[in-house]
Design an enzyme around this catalytic site. Structure first.
Site, PDB file in Angstrom:
ATOM      1  N   HIS A  91     -90.953 -76.205  60.120  1.00 45.11           N
ATOM      2  CA  HIS A  91     -89.503 -76.396  60.244  1.00 45.11           C
ATOM      3  C   HIS A  91     -88.724 -75.393  59.397  1.00 45.11           C
ATOM      4  O   HIS A  91     -87.546 -75.156  59.647  1.00 45.11           O
ATOM      5  CB  HIS A  91     -89.095 -77.855  59.992  1.00 45.11           C
ATOM      6  CG  HIS A  91     -88.977 -78.274  58.568  1.00 45.11           C
ATOM      7  ND1 HIS A  91     -89.962 -78.952  57.889  1.00 45.11           N
ATOM      8  CD2 HIS A  91     -87.963 -78.136  57.682  1.00 45.11           C
ATOM      9  CE1 HIS A  91     -89.567 -79.218  56.663  1.00 45.11           C
ATOM     10  NE2 HIS A  91     -88.351 -78.725  56.499  1.00 45.11           N
ATOM     11  N   ASP A 224     -96.873 -79.574  60.037  1.00 47.44           N
ATOM     12  CA  ASP A 224     -95.641 -78.845  59.725  1.00 47.44           C
ATOM     13  C   ASP A 224     -95.931 -77.606  58.865  1.00 47.44           C
ATOM     14  O   ASP A 224     -95.590 -77.557  57.684  1.00 47.44           O
ATOM     15  CB  ASP A 224     -94.669 -79.785  59.008  1.00 47.44           C
ATOM     16  CG  ASP A 224     -93.233 -79.270  59.064  1.00 47.44           C
ATOM     17  OD1 ASP A 224     -93.043 -78.089  59.406  1.00 47.44           O
ATOM     18  OD2 ASP A 224     -92.316 -80.044  58.752  1.00 47.44           O
ATOM     19  N   SER A 638     -89.335 -78.265  50.869  1.00 48.73           N
ATOM     20  CA  SER A 638     -90.160 -78.094  52.056  1.00 48.73           C
ATOM     21  C   SER A 638     -90.962 -76.815  51.956  1.00 48.73           C
ATOM     22  O   SER A 638     -90.428 -75.779  51.583  1.00 48.73           O
ATOM     23  CB  SER A 638     -89.308 -78.070  53.304  1.00 48.73           C
ATOM     24  OG  SER A 638     -89.085 -79.381  53.719  1.00 48.73           O
TER      25      SER A 638
HETATM   26  N1  ARG Z   1     -86.845 -84.179  57.051  1.00 46.35           N
HETATM   27  C1  ARG Z   1     -87.485 -82.941  56.747  1.00 46.35           C
HETATM   28  C2  ARG Z   1     -86.534 -82.075  55.878  1.00 46.35           C
HETATM   29  O1  ARG Z   1     -85.512 -82.533  55.472  1.00 46.35           O
HETATM   30  C3  ARG Z   1     -87.980 -82.235  57.956  1.00 46.35           C
HETATM   31  C4  ARG Z   1     -86.924 -81.830  58.930  1.00 46.35           C
HETATM   32  C5  ARG Z   1     -87.384 -81.071  60.128  1.00 46.35           C
HETATM   33  N2  ARG Z   1     -87.763 -81.895  61.227  1.00 46.35           N
HETATM   34  C6  ARG Z   1     -86.920 -82.439  62.149  1.00 46.35           C
HETATM   35  N3  ARG Z   1     -87.431 -83.195  63.100  1.00 46.35           N
HETATM   36  N4  ARG Z   1     -85.624 -82.243  62.169  1.00 46.35           N
HETATM   37  O2  ARG Z   1     -86.356 -80.909  56.033  1.00 46.35           O
HETATM   38  N1  ASP Z   2     -87.660 -81.892  54.523  1.00 45.03           N
HETATM   39  C1  ASP Z   2     -87.033 -81.467  53.287  1.00 45.03           C
HETATM   40  C2  ASP Z   2     -86.924 -79.931  53.185  1.00 45.03           C
HETATM   41  O1  ASP Z   2     -86.739 -79.267  54.178  1.00 45.03           O
HETATM   42  C3  ASP Z   2     -87.729 -82.049  52.115  1.00 45.03           C
HETATM   43  C4  ASP Z   2     -87.112 -83.345  51.708  1.00 45.03           C
HETATM   44  O2  ASP Z   2     -85.875 -83.488  51.800  1.00 45.03           O
HETATM   45  O3  ASP Z   2     -87.861 -84.209  51.246  1.00 45.03           O
HETATM   46  O4  ASP Z   2     -86.844 -79.369  52.133  1.00 45.03           O
END
Ligand code: ARG
Ligand code: ASP
Length: 703
Positions: A91, A224, A638
């Protein structure tokens, strides 16, 4: 300002408290944290992580940023070969993979694997920074500015020290940031590499398996990860992209552990967490839970409904909107989790209890008199402004996508050059327009504008809080259609013609188009009515935040404080652990390929397992996919390398578990978990799925 010096010294007396919670400053590990880490099982020393005289693990960590704002790290990565190979999340590279994708080469859908270095793809504008060293500059700054003054002189002193540092350390960039609510300042010196190439990425059906359905949730089965490579000039120093650049030779790289993790194992995360606000007062939590988050959630939900429909309808639209939709949905979902968690753990009440104790303690201390009451009054005063700001931005200047594009181009229109530079100027504008339209769908965006206008007008804000240009009670679809029809920016052909004949008169005419006027009206409303009073409140809050932090440190001399995340290098340690998610539900800490097969459903986009992975499962049997641990992380973490007690790579951080996403405001060790992809799954996909053995051969695997 002198006061910050006393705080810096008083920090020395603080005694370690509880583990798990906290994001620690690498240069202070020796002083405060290493003992606890060792007790928790860590086998290395503080110098193994951070050493300014010889290679240490920090040299294998990269902060990913963008040219123009390289210190604002959107993700982290880890160097895993002597040839500058970097592993980060899928991502994190999503927008890059998308940018290289088309209907013919759909790397999002099919994955991308460079067979050799020549096939690696350049990503202009992406930077990878490596921390050279840090310094506590609190005293230096305090000495540079008069006792009774703040802001302006402080900003000047910071700018001066930054410039000096860069001059004395050629080839580096320096960044000074406030810590502990601005009571301390640290300098970070970086080398910022500007040639970062895409090496490999699995298909989205692996790299974002579970999609937005599983996002922010455990149990998770997302592969990921993606691979990048940092390139440098012939001298191994940062250089602009060039075919002559060579793979960067790092001082050290991460060794990869093939032994995996078990419940209870020590883990440590290195990375660039973006923002946390652990020391906010209860009033801020109330504002967030009751006012700000609910409104932002509603606005984004309506946007998403429109974008999702478009993506379902057409394969090309799915590519175009893939990264955008993920971005909109990501915060939309997180905000909901935050509300849930903050309510469930009574975070506001918890903070109120601390505030009451503080008020009692501060009774005889004039420096802190009335602090909590002042907090209360300021947050009360900021409510209406905050709400108006949410709509003016989320539904206004960043509502329909076209709005940001108009801002971007019109800012340049106002800098129309003279004849000799005109051709290059026009070409640059045209390039920006092409980049925008590549991933833009005018029908979708027109629907978004209509919906944003409808929301804005039905939010019950009161006349004072809506700019006149937006006020409209008729048919918002027709209004949006009319605004789009009369705008130069919504039509690529019209815009190209305008760019190729741009002169002052044309610029003025475009600025008078109704959509441009609407945007200007919202901006004007922000600049005159909302921002200045809100800024006054916020400046006072910043001062209060400082006193609050000083006071807390005085009141709780035993407590080991850690600074809020601020996009600088941090170290977070914890252990692999499951958790009790809700009544009668306990989650184990490890997921496996078998779980992917259990979710498999070709009819659901997010759960459509690639046939090849299904076959591999049949051949290879079960293997681990993701695990959770108690490391304190946030957005920006991330792609962070997750290491075991011996400092070997066991995973990549990519998310947090649903019940604990309020951890940016209120960390609860019993429920807050970071989610990582197991490095063995990463190796499995590279080797068995992609057949990219040559990449594995670059790495160092250890048992
Ligand atoms: N929640 C994670 C972060 O904040 C992964 C986000 C990417 N994935 C998604 N389905 N939008 O970045
Ligand atoms: N998914 C988040 C990132 O892209 C990590 C988090 O917020 O825990 O950095």
């Amino acid at each position: 300002m002198k006061k910050i010096v006393t705080i810096a010294l008083s920090c020395l007396l603080i005694i370690p408290a509880r583990a798990d919670e906290g994001m620690w400053i690498p240069m202070l590990l020796e002083k405060y944290t290493i003992e606890q880490m060792r007790q928790a099982g860590f086998k290395l020393s503080a110098e193994d992580i951070y050493d300014i005289n010889k290679a240490s693990l920090k040299d294998a960590v990269v902060g990913l940023g963008r040219e123009g704002q390289p210190f604002h790290h959107f993700c982290t990565g880890g160097i895993i070969s002597d040839d500058g190979l970097v592993v980060t999340n899928h991502h994190c590279s999503h927008a890059l993979i998308q940018a290289h994708s088309s209907l013919e080469h759909n790397y999002l859908r099919d994955g991308f694997w460079a067979r050799d270095k020549r096939e690696e793809l350049a990503n202009p504008g992406i930077t990878a920074s490596i921390l050279v060293r840090m310094e506590d500059v609190t005293e230096q700054l305090a000495a540079a500015i008069p006792d009774d003054e703040r802001d302006e002189p402080l900003r000047d002193a910071i700018a001066r020290l930054t410039r000096e540092t860069e001059k004395n350390n050629p080839g580096t960039r320096a960044s000074i940031k406030p810590y502990f609510n601005g009571t301390q300042y640290f300098l970070s010196i970086f080398k910022i590499y500007k040639d970062v190439r895409l090496v490999g990425a699995p298909p989205s059906a692996i790299g974002s398996f579970g999609g937005d359905t599983d996002n922010w949730a455990w149990p998770r089965h997302t592969g990921d990860f993606s691979l990048l490579r940092v390139y440098a000039g012939e001298d191994n120093e940062p250089a602009a992209y060039s075919g002559k650049n060579r793979p960067y030779k790092p001082a050290t790289s991460f060794k990869i552990a093939t032994g995996g993790v078990n419940e209870g194992d020590f883990t440590v995360v290195f990375g660039y967490p973006g923002t946390t606000r652990e020391y906010l007062p209860s009033f801020a939590i109330d504002q967030l839970v009751e006012l700000e988050n609910p409104r932002k959630i509603k606005i984004r939900a309506d946007k998403l409904a429109i974008v999702d429909r478009a993506m379902e309808s057409d394969e090309l639209l799915r590519i175009k909107y893939s990264a955008k939709a993920a971005g909109i949905a990501n915060s939309w979902k997180k905000w909901q989790g935050e509300i849930k968690g903050l309510k469930r753990f009574n975070s506001a009440a918890e903070k109120r209890e601390l505030e009451n104790r503080f008020t009692d303690w501060a009774r005889e201390k004039p420096a802190y008199a009335g602090l909590v009451e002042r907090y209360r009054d300021l947050y009360a005063a900021s409510n209406d402004y905050t709400l108006a700001l949410v709509y003016a931005t989320e539904a206004g200047t960043r509502g329909a996508e076209i709005m940001a594009f108009i801002s971007q181009l019109q800012a340049k229109f106002s800098r129309l050059p003279d004849q000799p530079a005109l051709a290059a100027y026009r070409a640059a504008l045209q390039a920006e327009a092409d980049a925008f339209f590549k991933d833009y769908d005018v029908d979708t965006d027109r629907q978004i504008l209509a919906e944003m206008l409808r929301l804005y007008n039905t939010a019950g804000l009161g006349d004072r809080w809506i700019p006149g240009v937006v006020t409209f009670t008729g048919d918002h679809e027709r209004l949006a259609a009319d605004l789009f029809e009369k705008s130069t920016f919504t039509d690529p052909a019209k815009l190209s013609r305008a760019i190729s004949t741009l002169d002052a008169r044309r610029v003025a005419r475009i600025e008078r188009e109704p959509l441009s006027l609407m945007l200007a009206g919202i901006n004007n409303f922000l600049e005159t009515t909302i921002i200045p009073p809100l800024r006054e409140i916020q400046l006072e809050l910043l001062e209060l935040d400082k006193s609050w932090m000083r006071g807390l440190m005085e009141m709780q001399p035993e407590r080991l404080f850690y600074p809020d995340a601020n996009s600088t290098f941090r170290v977070a340690f914890g252990k692999v652990a499951g958790y009790e998610a809700m009544d009668a539900v306990y989650y184990n800490p490890v997921t496996t390929l078998a779980g992917i097969m259990q979710k498999d459903n070709p009819l659901v986009h997010d759960y459509n397992v690639p046939p090849r992975l299904r076959a591999l499962h049949a051949e290879s049997g079960n293997i681990p996919v993701c695990f959770i641990a108690t490391n304190h992380t946030t957005g920006g973490n991330s792609g962070s390398p997750v290491l075991n007690a011996s400092g070997h790579l066991v995973g990549l951080n990519f998310d947090r578990a649903w019940e604990g996403v309020m951890s940016d405001y209120s960390y609860h060790p019993e429920i807050c978990r970071n989610i990582s992809v197991d490095i063995r799954y990463v190796l499995f996909i590279i080797d068995k799925y992609a057949g990219a053995r040559h990449l594995i051969d670059e790495m160092t695997l250890v048992r």
